[in-house]
Motif scaffolding. Structure first.
Motif, PDB file in Angstrom:
ATOM      1  N   ILE A 138       0.838  -1.208   0.000  1.00 20.71           N
ATOM      2  CA  ILE A 138       0.000   0.000   0.000  1.00 20.71           C
ATOM      3  C   ILE A 138       0.874   1.258   0.000  1.00 20.71           C
ATOM      4  O   ILE A 138       0.657   2.180  -0.771  1.00 20.71           O
ATOM      5  CB  ILE A 138      -0.941   0.006   1.230  1.00 20.71           C
ATOM      6  N   GLU A 139       1.913   1.276   0.867  1.00 19.44           N
ATOM      7  CA  GLU A 139       2.720   2.496   0.989  1.00 19.44           C
ATOM      8  C   GLU A 139       3.628   2.698  -0.214  1.00 19.44           C
ATOM      9  O   GLU A 139       3.897   3.819  -0.607  1.00 19.44           O
ATOM     10  CB  GLU A 139       3.531   2.463   2.292  1.00 19.44           C
ATOM     11  N   THR A 140       4.096   1.614  -0.808  1.00 12.20           N
ATOM     12  CA  THR A 140       4.969   1.769  -1.979  1.00 12.20           C
ATOM     13  C   THR A 140       4.166   2.214  -3.187  1.00 12.20           C
ATOM     14  O   THR A 140       4.524   3.168  -3.882  1.00 12.20           O
ATOM     15  CB  THR A 140       5.713   0.454  -2.283  1.00 12.20           C
ATOM     16  N   VAL A 141       3.030   1.535  -3.402  1.00 14.15           N
ATOM     17  CA  VAL A 141       2.216   1.884  -4.565  1.00 14.15           C
ATOM     18  C   VAL A 141       1.627   3.288  -4.382  1.00 14.15           C
ATOM     19  O   VAL A 141       1.510   4.059  -5.330  1.00 14.15           O
ATOM     20  CB  VAL A 141       1.121   0.813  -4.789  1.00 14.15           C
ATOM     21  N   GLY A 142       1.309   3.629  -3.130  1.00  5.34           N
ATOM     22  CA  GLY A 142       0.749   4.953  -2.843  1.00  5.34           C
ATOM     23  C   GLY A 142       1.792   6.065  -2.901  1.00  5.34           C
ATOM     24  O   GLY A 142       1.471   7.223  -2.692  1.00  5.34           O
ATOM     25  N   GLY A 143       3.047   5.705  -3.108  1.00  7.93           N
ATOM     26  CA  GLY A 143       4.089   6.716  -3.277  1.00  7.93           C
ATOM     27  C   GLY A 143       4.654   7.262  -1.975  1.00  7.93           C
ATOM     28  O   GLY A 143       5.378   8.258  -1.966  1.00  7.93           O
ATOM     29  N   VAL A 144       4.329   6.621  -0.820  1.00  3.89           N
ATOM     30  CA  VAL A 144       4.878   7.109   0.452  1.00  3.89           C
ATOM     31  C   VAL A 144       6.385   6.855   0.480  1.00  3.89           C
ATOM     32  O   VAL A 144       7.179   7.694   0.875  1.00  3.89           O
ATOM     33  CB  VAL A 144       4.187   6.441   1.663  1.00  3.89           C
TER      34      VAL A 144
END
Ligand code: XMP
Length: 314
Positions: A138-144
């Motif tokens: 979630i955080e990688t795909v969300g660009g975090v």
């Protein structure tokens, strides 16, 4: 997947079946860090594949004091056939001169999969089993941030590195993985283990992670972990900041490094609260770091929650 009625037995059966049908009659390697996620996923693969699975532990030079040797021993005691790969020099070469957090993470990820690709080839494995969990994706795909172990979900093709990826835990959150670990009878040392980021001390040095700086943060980390053991914190660690600060040691002016201490409470790492540590404990941690890590002139405590901050500094 509902977080409340998680059934470890049913999940395990399904996950073992999934690994078996994905891998078929081929061989696989499992990337192990000693953390709860990768250990549980390696054990699922071990149940599914037996001796067609090889576990590998990469010493990238960014692990904590004594961690590589202790982890390999522990993984062996769980019945995994595990090999320690010394890739310290390769990783240092890859991150030399890099200051930007995302560039460091990407260089780490590339080197990580290059080393794993070689290991897969030498073991004749077509598959890589890894312990990616839902928040990583979630955080990688969300660009975090660029999580070190996320490829496919970003549209990167792992076959470029020489394997296909199997991620038995990709739908789970940390508390469910811990439940699974307990169900599998893993020692508390693993099932309740504090999370430690894949790129390790690389992202605990803000800016360029020279071997000297990694060594400083490694010694400070040991002190923070010793002093906060037993608090039940979700994570507790030291970070070496960029720049220097003036101090006085033994009556002399010093111009030393700045260490930030971060201790957080969290359920699943998606949100977190900075722990309200007792002041005498904070002072003891600061004094120990200043005295035992002579390169450090100043110690700060981070009181920022997530959000707005992330848990790690990079
Ligand atoms: P942040 O800093 O985004 O971290 O709030 C959330 C959780 O993820 C861990 N973390 C990582 N774990 N590979 C990992 O395996 C990574 O690249 C990585 N980056 C952060 C972090 O320690 C925290 O538990």
């Amino acid at each position: 997947m509902g977080r409340v009625e998680f059934d470890p037995k049913a999940f395990l059966e399904k996950a073992v079946e999934e690994v078996r049908s994905r891998v078929g009659g081929e061989r696989a390697i499992a990337a192990c860090s000693g953390g709860v996620d990768s250990t549980v996923s390696a054990l699922i693969a071990r149940i599914a594949l037996g001796d067609r699975l090889k576990a590998v532990y990469i010493d990238d030079g960014f692990r904590r004091l004594g961690e590589p040797e202790a982890t390999v021993q522990l993984l062996k005691s769980l019945g995994l056939d595990v090999e320690l790969i010394d890739a310290k020099q390769e990783f240092y070469n890859a991150v030399r001169g890099l200051r930007d957090a995302e560039e460091k993470r990407k260089a780490f990820r590339h080197t990580f999969y290059t080393v794993l690709g070689r290991a897969a080839k030498s073991w004749g494995a077509r598959f890589l089993v890894q312990g990616t969990i839902a928040p990583d994706i979630i955080e990688t795909v969300g660009g975090v941030k660029t999580q070190h172990n996320v490829l496919v979900q970003l549209g990167l093709d792992p076959r470029a590195y020489g394997f296909e990826v199997v991620e038995p835990l990709r739908e789970l959150y940390k508390p469910q993985v811990r439940q699974l670990a307990r169900y599998l009878g893993l020692p508390k040392e693993i099932s309740e283990k504090m999370p430690f980021p894949g790129p390790g001390l690389l992202i605990r040095v803000v800016g360029e992670a020279t071997p000297e700086k990694v060594d400083i943060v490694r010694r400070a980390t040991r002190i923070v972990e010793e002093e906060t053991r037993g608090l039940g914190a979700f994570q507790a660690f030291a970070v070496l900041l960029e720049g220097r600060a003036t101090g006085v040691k033994g009556g002399k002016r010093v111009y030393g490094y700045i260490v930030a201490v971060r201790v957080v409470e969290s359920e699943d790492a998606v949100t977190a609260r900075a722990s309200e540590l007792p002041y005498p404990l904070l002072k003891r941690i600061a004094n120990r770091i200043i005295n035992e890590v002579p390169e450090v002139a100043r110690v700060l405590y981070d009181v920022t929650d997530k959000p707005p901050a992330t848990i790690e500094f990079e």
